[in-house]
Design an enzyme around this catalytic site. Sequence first.
Site, PDB file in Angstrom:
ATOM      1  N   LYS A  16      53.314 -49.997  85.972  1.00  0.00           N
ATOM      2  CA  LYS A  16      52.263 -49.415  86.820  1.00  0.00           C
ATOM      3  C   LYS A  16      51.930 -50.410  87.916  1.00  0.00           C
ATOM      4  CE  LYS A  16      47.269 -49.039  85.975  1.00  0.00           C
ATOM      5  NZ  LYS A  16      46.237 -48.497  85.073  1.00  0.00           N
TER       6      LYS A  16
ATOM      7  N   GLU B  55      47.182 -42.532  89.690  1.00  0.00           N
ATOM      8  CA  GLU B  55      45.930 -42.654  88.925  1.00  0.00           C
ATOM      9  C   GLU B  55      44.748 -42.872  89.860  1.00  0.00           C
ATOM     10  OE1 GLU B  55      46.385 -45.706  85.955  1.00  0.00           O
ATOM     11  OE2 GLU B  55      44.240 -45.838  85.534  1.00  0.00           O
TER      12      GLU B  55
ATOM     13  N   LYS C 296      49.406 -51.469  90.991  1.00  0.00           N
ATOM     14  CA  LYS C 296      48.115 -51.252  91.638  1.00  0.00           C
ATOM     15  C   LYS C 296      48.377 -51.050  93.125  1.00  0.00           C
ATOM     16  CE  LYS C 296      45.067 -51.817  88.315  1.00  0.00           C
ATOM     17  NZ  LYS C 296      44.051 -50.805  87.989  1.00  0.00           N
TER      18      LYS C 296
ATOM     19  N   ASP D  99      41.110 -41.541  85.775  1.00  0.00           N
ATOM     20  CA  ASP D  99      40.638 -42.643  84.941  1.00  0.00           C
ATOM     21  C   ASP D  99      39.113 -42.672  85.077  1.00  0.00           C
ATOM     22  OD1 ASP D  99      39.811 -45.135  83.984  1.00  0.00           O
ATOM     23  OD2 ASP D  99      41.287 -46.326  85.046  1.00  0.00           O
TER      24      ASP D  99
ATOM     25  N   ASP E 246      48.233 -46.915  90.486  1.00  0.00           N
ATOM     26  CA  ASP E 246      46.793 -46.788  90.239  1.00  0.00           C
ATOM     27  C   ASP E 246      46.026 -47.318  91.446  1.00  0.00           C
ATOM     28  OD1 ASP E 246      44.223 -46.636  89.244  1.00  0.00           O
ATOM     29  OD2 ASP E 246      44.509 -48.132  87.653  1.00  0.00           O
TER      30      ASP E 246
ATOM     31  N   LYS F 177      40.118 -44.336  78.082  1.00  0.00           N
ATOM     32  CA  LYS F 177      39.602 -45.664  77.737  1.00  0.00           C
ATOM     33  C   LYS F 177      38.360 -45.409  76.894  1.00  0.00           C
ATOM     34  CE  LYS F 177      41.048 -48.057  81.972  1.00  0.00           C
ATOM     35  NZ  LYS F 177      40.625 -48.356  83.368  1.00  0.00           N
TER      36      LYS F 177
ATOM     37  N   GLY G  62      43.686 -49.688  79.856  1.00  0.00           N
ATOM     38  CA  GLY G  62      43.342 -51.028  79.394  1.00  0.00           C
ATOM     39  C   GLY G  62      42.256 -51.634  80.257  1.00  0.00           C
TER      40      GLY G  62
ATOM     41  N   SER H 139      50.505 -53.152  83.593  1.00  0.00           N
ATOM     42  CA  SER H 139      49.838 -52.895  84.866  1.00  0.00           C
ATOM     43  C   SER H 139      49.970 -54.136  85.743  1.00  0.00           C
ATOM     44  CB  SER H 139      48.372 -52.570  84.597  1.00  0.00           C
ATOM     45  OG  SER H 139      47.653 -52.456  85.799  1.00  0.00           O
TER      46      SER H 139
HETATM   47  O1  SMG Z   1      44.353 -54.066  80.296  1.00  0.00           O
HETATM   48  O2  SMG Z   1      46.388 -54.142  81.040  1.00  0.00           O
HETATM   49  C1  SMG Z   1      45.181 -53.988  81.196  1.00  0.00           C
HETATM   50  C2  SMG Z   1      44.683 -53.677  82.592  1.00  0.00           C
HETATM   51  C3  SMG Z   1      45.070 -52.298  82.979  1.00  0.00           C
HETATM   52  O3  SMG Z   1      45.065 -51.773  85.289  1.00  0.00           O
HETATM   53  C4  SMG Z   1      44.420 -51.855  84.274  1.00  0.00           C
HETATM   54  N1  SMG Z   1      43.108 -51.551  84.220  1.00  0.00           N
HETATM   55  O4  SMG Z   1      41.836 -49.056  86.414  1.00  0.00           O
HETATM   56  O5  SMG Z   1      43.218 -48.904  84.811  1.00  0.00           O
HETATM   57  C5  SMG Z   1      42.487 -49.595  85.515  1.00  0.00           C
HETATM   58  C6  SMG Z   1      42.345 -51.089  85.335  1.00  0.00           C
HETATM   59  C7  SMG Z   1      40.907 -51.473  85.148  1.00  0.00           C
HETATM   60  C8  SMG Z   1      40.667 -52.918  84.957  1.00  0.00           C
HETATM   61  S1  SMG Z   1      41.145 -53.850  86.309  1.00  0.00           S
HETATM   62  C9  SMG Z   1      40.468 -55.418  86.183  1.00  0.00           C
HETATM   63 MG    MG Z   2      42.874 -47.169  86.305  1.00  0.00          MG
END
Ligand code: SMG
Ligand code: MG
Length: 367
Positions: free
Chosen positions: A161, A213, A163, A238, A188, A262, A290, A135
Amino acid sequence: MKLKSFELRRISLPLVAPFRTSFGVQSEREVLLIRAESPDSEGWGECVAMSEPLYSSEYLAAAEDVIKSHLLPRLFAQSEITANSVAEILGPVRGHPMAKGAVEMAVLDAELKEAGTSFGSFLGAVRKSVDCGVSIGIADSIEELMETVDGYIAQGYRRIKLKIEPGWDYAPVKAVRERFGDIPLQVDANAAYSLADSRQLKKLDAFDLLLIEQPLPEEEVRAHAELAKIVSTPICLDESITSARAAADAIAMGACSIINIKAGRVGGYIEARRVHDVCDASGVPVWCGGMLETGIGRAANVALSALPNFKLPGDTSGSDRYYHRDITDPFVLKDGRLDVPEAPGIGVNIVKDILDEVTLSEEVITA
Ligand code: SMG
Ligand code: MG
């Protein structure tokens, strides 16, 4: 199992690079760990709540408080408990799935260690290793993003992925598609859009993404169903998926065709397996999300990712994606995959010296 005590430990780990999402920048990860002790065993749980209530309403200090004031007293009131009974015992306390999930994980790890069973076999793993994605946060420039993506592809990650947020969506996705070709790519938004943005989101249809996402707020499941009629990119939820029941409702409404699981968000690994099962029965593929976990949470996530309906690579990256030094033996990517731990419980060794070095506070709570 009889419970002797729980140790609550706050740690802080610097991230190898700041991680920017639509809700803020993270440069260190403060984590609440729980160690459950029984006469014959011990088990670890990791609470995935962040320092601030920006991803969801839970946050670390609140999780610590609800665990001490409301969850542990309910467990200590039982003469014997099993991991399978934890959710029901804690049921009268509303909400706080991340806090409950961490407590259940510690009990489950202790129980499985005593029984000599791994998380993977307990959950129903069917693979010895799992495909990993990564991510990537919002960057300062397209050039910087290109370099980051390039680095992760070179490391073997099997899916990227990105953001996104309003103002950082079409251009970065287009640039990555043009530069890196046909790679498995998804985005995402962490709830940063509204249904009124559907024309902008529809522009992403041009890039053949695996999924988008959580474009809209957590509570707006119906609006996701509306959006799904407008965009052709599959919608993945999510934040909205807080339980197996919520997953069944969202699927029935047509709000998503893929789900990010999750364990912390749904109250633990046992409920996470139920979400997996509900999705499997409905033909909805899942993947493992994650929360910047340490090796403790990562070990359990990798085991969960080995269940049959985990059909897309997860945000289960190698330890070096997050931390210079993890508190467990590091998870190292091999050909874009991580091995599922096979030893009892979470199956990963905790490095006590590193753990002690990064500890901010420690408290032992006895019956
Ligand atoms: O653990 O690699 C990881 C982070 C993956 O993008 C990630 N998590 O919304 O999916 C999500 C985000 C939430 C945490 S962002 C600080
Ligand atoms: Mg997410």
